[in-house]
Design a protein around this motif. Sequence first.
Motif, PDB file in Angstrom:
ATOM      1  N   GLU A 174       0.898  -1.064  -0.160  1.00 42.42           N
ATOM      2  CA  GLU A 174      -0.009  -0.115  -0.013  1.00 42.42           C
ATOM      3  C   GLU A 174       0.865   1.171  -0.030  1.00 42.42           C
ATOM      4  O   GLU A 174       0.524   2.326  -0.583  1.00 42.42           O
ATOM      5  CB  GLU A 174      -0.774  -0.051   1.194  1.00 42.42           C
ATOM      6  N   ARG A 175       1.932   1.274   0.697  1.00 41.87           N
ATOM      7  CA  ARG A 175       2.877   2.297   0.751  1.00 41.87           C
ATOM      8  C   ARG A 175       3.512   2.558  -0.530  1.00 41.87           C
ATOM      9  O   ARG A 175       3.992   3.922  -0.638  1.00 41.87           O
ATOM     10  CB  ARG A 175       3.733   2.351   1.945  1.00 41.87           C
ATOM     11  N   VAL A 176       3.945   1.678  -1.066  1.00 48.18           N
ATOM     12  CA  VAL A 176       5.038   1.542  -2.131  1.00 48.18           C
ATOM     13  C   VAL A 176       4.329   1.727  -3.606  1.00 48.18           C
ATOM     14  O   VAL A 176       4.718   2.441  -4.472  1.00 48.18           O
ATOM     15  CB  VAL A 176       5.949   0.715  -1.999  1.00 48.18           C
ATOM     16  N   TRP A 177       3.433   0.830  -3.672  1.00 52.70           N
ATOM     17  CA  TRP A 177       2.484   0.600  -4.869  1.00 52.70           C
ATOM     18  C   TRP A 177       1.273   1.354  -4.990  1.00 52.70           C
ATOM     19  O   TRP A 177       0.678   1.647  -5.919  1.00 52.70           O
ATOM     20  CB  TRP A 177       2.307  -0.726  -5.111  1.00 52.70           C
ATOM     21  N   ARG A 186       4.887 -11.677  -5.193  1.00 50.18           N
ATOM     22  CA  ARG A 186       6.003 -11.886  -5.872  1.00 50.18           C
ATOM     23  C   ARG A 186       6.796 -10.602  -6.319  1.00 50.18           C
ATOM     24  O   ARG A 186       7.926 -10.425  -6.324  1.00 50.18           O
ATOM     25  CB  ARG A 186       5.821 -12.740  -7.213  1.00 50.18           C
ATOM     26  N   THR A 187       5.959  -9.440  -6.478  1.00 48.60           N
ATOM     27  CA  THR A 187       6.417  -8.117  -6.790  1.00 48.60           C
ATOM     28  C   THR A 187       7.245  -7.673  -5.724  1.00 48.60           C
ATOM     29  O   THR A 187       8.473  -7.192  -5.694  1.00 48.60           O
ATOM     30  CB  THR A 187       5.207  -7.281  -7.121  1.00 48.60           C
ATOM     31  N   ILE A 188       6.708  -7.664  -4.398  1.00 48.64           N
ATOM     32  CA  ILE A 188       7.497  -7.380  -3.327  1.00 48.64           C
ATOM     33  C   ILE A 188       8.863  -8.152  -3.153  1.00 48.64           C
ATOM     34  O   ILE A 188       9.724  -7.471  -2.853  1.00 48.64           O
ATOM     35  CB  ILE A 188       6.485  -7.300  -2.095  1.00 48.64           C
ATOM     36  N   ASP A 189       8.898  -9.515  -3.365  1.00 47.87           N
ATOM     37  CA  ASP A 189       9.907 -10.293  -3.052  1.00 47.87           C
ATOM     38  C   ASP A 189      11.005 -10.072  -4.072  1.00 47.87           C
ATOM     39  O   ASP A 189      12.054  -9.915  -3.889  1.00 47.87           O
ATOM     40  CB  ASP A 189       9.624 -11.617  -3.324  1.00 47.87           C
ATOM     41  N   LEU A 190      10.612  -9.683  -5.299  1.00 48.30           N
ATOM     42  CA  LEU A 190      11.424  -9.309  -6.416  1.00 48.30           C
ATOM     43  C   LEU A 190      12.083  -8.105  -6.250  1.00 48.30           C
ATOM     44  O   LEU A 190      13.387  -8.053  -6.345  1.00 48.30           O
ATOM     45  CB  LEU A 190      10.608  -9.299  -7.790  1.00 48.30           C
ATOM     46  N   HIS A 191      11.434  -6.786  -5.721  1.00 49.53           N
ATOM     47  CA  HIS A 191      12.202  -5.791  -5.226  1.00 49.53           C
ATOM     48  C   HIS A 191      12.883  -5.706  -4.227  1.00 49.53           C
ATOM     49  O   HIS A 191      14.138  -5.214  -4.013  1.00 49.53           O
ATOM     50  CB  HIS A 191      11.047  -4.639  -5.096  1.00 49.53           C
ATOM     51  N   ILE A 192      12.809  -6.673  -3.266  1.00 48.77           N
ATOM     52  CA  ILE A 192      13.557  -6.801  -1.961  1.00 48.77           C
ATOM     53  C   ILE A 192      14.773  -7.516  -2.284  1.00 48.77           C
ATOM     54  O   ILE A 192      16.110  -7.213  -2.034  1.00 48.77           O
ATOM     55  CB  ILE A 192      13.093  -7.784  -0.774  1.00 48.77           C
TER      56      ILE A 192
END
Length: 217
Positions: A174-177, A186-192
């Motif tokens: 919610e804060r980033v996207w 998967r989106t969060i994990d990839l960026h991490i």
Amino acid sequence: MIRILIVEDEKSISDLIKINLTDAGYSCFCAFDGNEAADMLESESFDLVLLDIMLPKINGYELMEYIRPMEIPVIFISAKSETYDKVRGLKLGAEDYLTKPFEIIELLARVETVLRRYNKNLSVLTEDDVVIDINSHTVKKNGELIPLTVKEFDLLLLLVQNKNIALFREKIFERVWHESYIGDSRTIDLHIQRLRKKLGWEKKIVAVYKIGYRLEG
């Protein structure tokens, strides 16, 4: 450095706020009743006041009347959750009103928002050998520019501003996207993974089981 006065008579809450704001890079001072707060405001300068309402000696509403001519932004933090109390606090001149119990991540976001409104927010954050310049949107490690995408930068900023706090995946998304979390991590994990690799923070950004991620400081 941004100076924040925490006016809260419950020491456990005061300590919790102080620890987390200090970790986020703010300089914090505590007062435990209205008189003590008034004395500190008279003798020292502050960029923001976090103000409880139900205080000994002088309550938060009365203290707000004293603060208002100083033009110091105030965020009320109170267990009084009725709409009347919120409206009264805002009409007295407070910038925001946060109801107890609250999440630290929400408090940090509100502090950041109010300081930005007054052009007092921190523009440069440092974490170990990494320097984050918010105004120029740049990140340097040991003086070397690290190329990050917009979302990687926003994610890094969120982690640093909430150091040592376990962030739920929902909150991160919610804060980033700026969208509602639909359960796809998967989106969060990839960026991490990308952040870890670019910054050499493989052991510093840790996964928290069934919650999300935490930046260890």
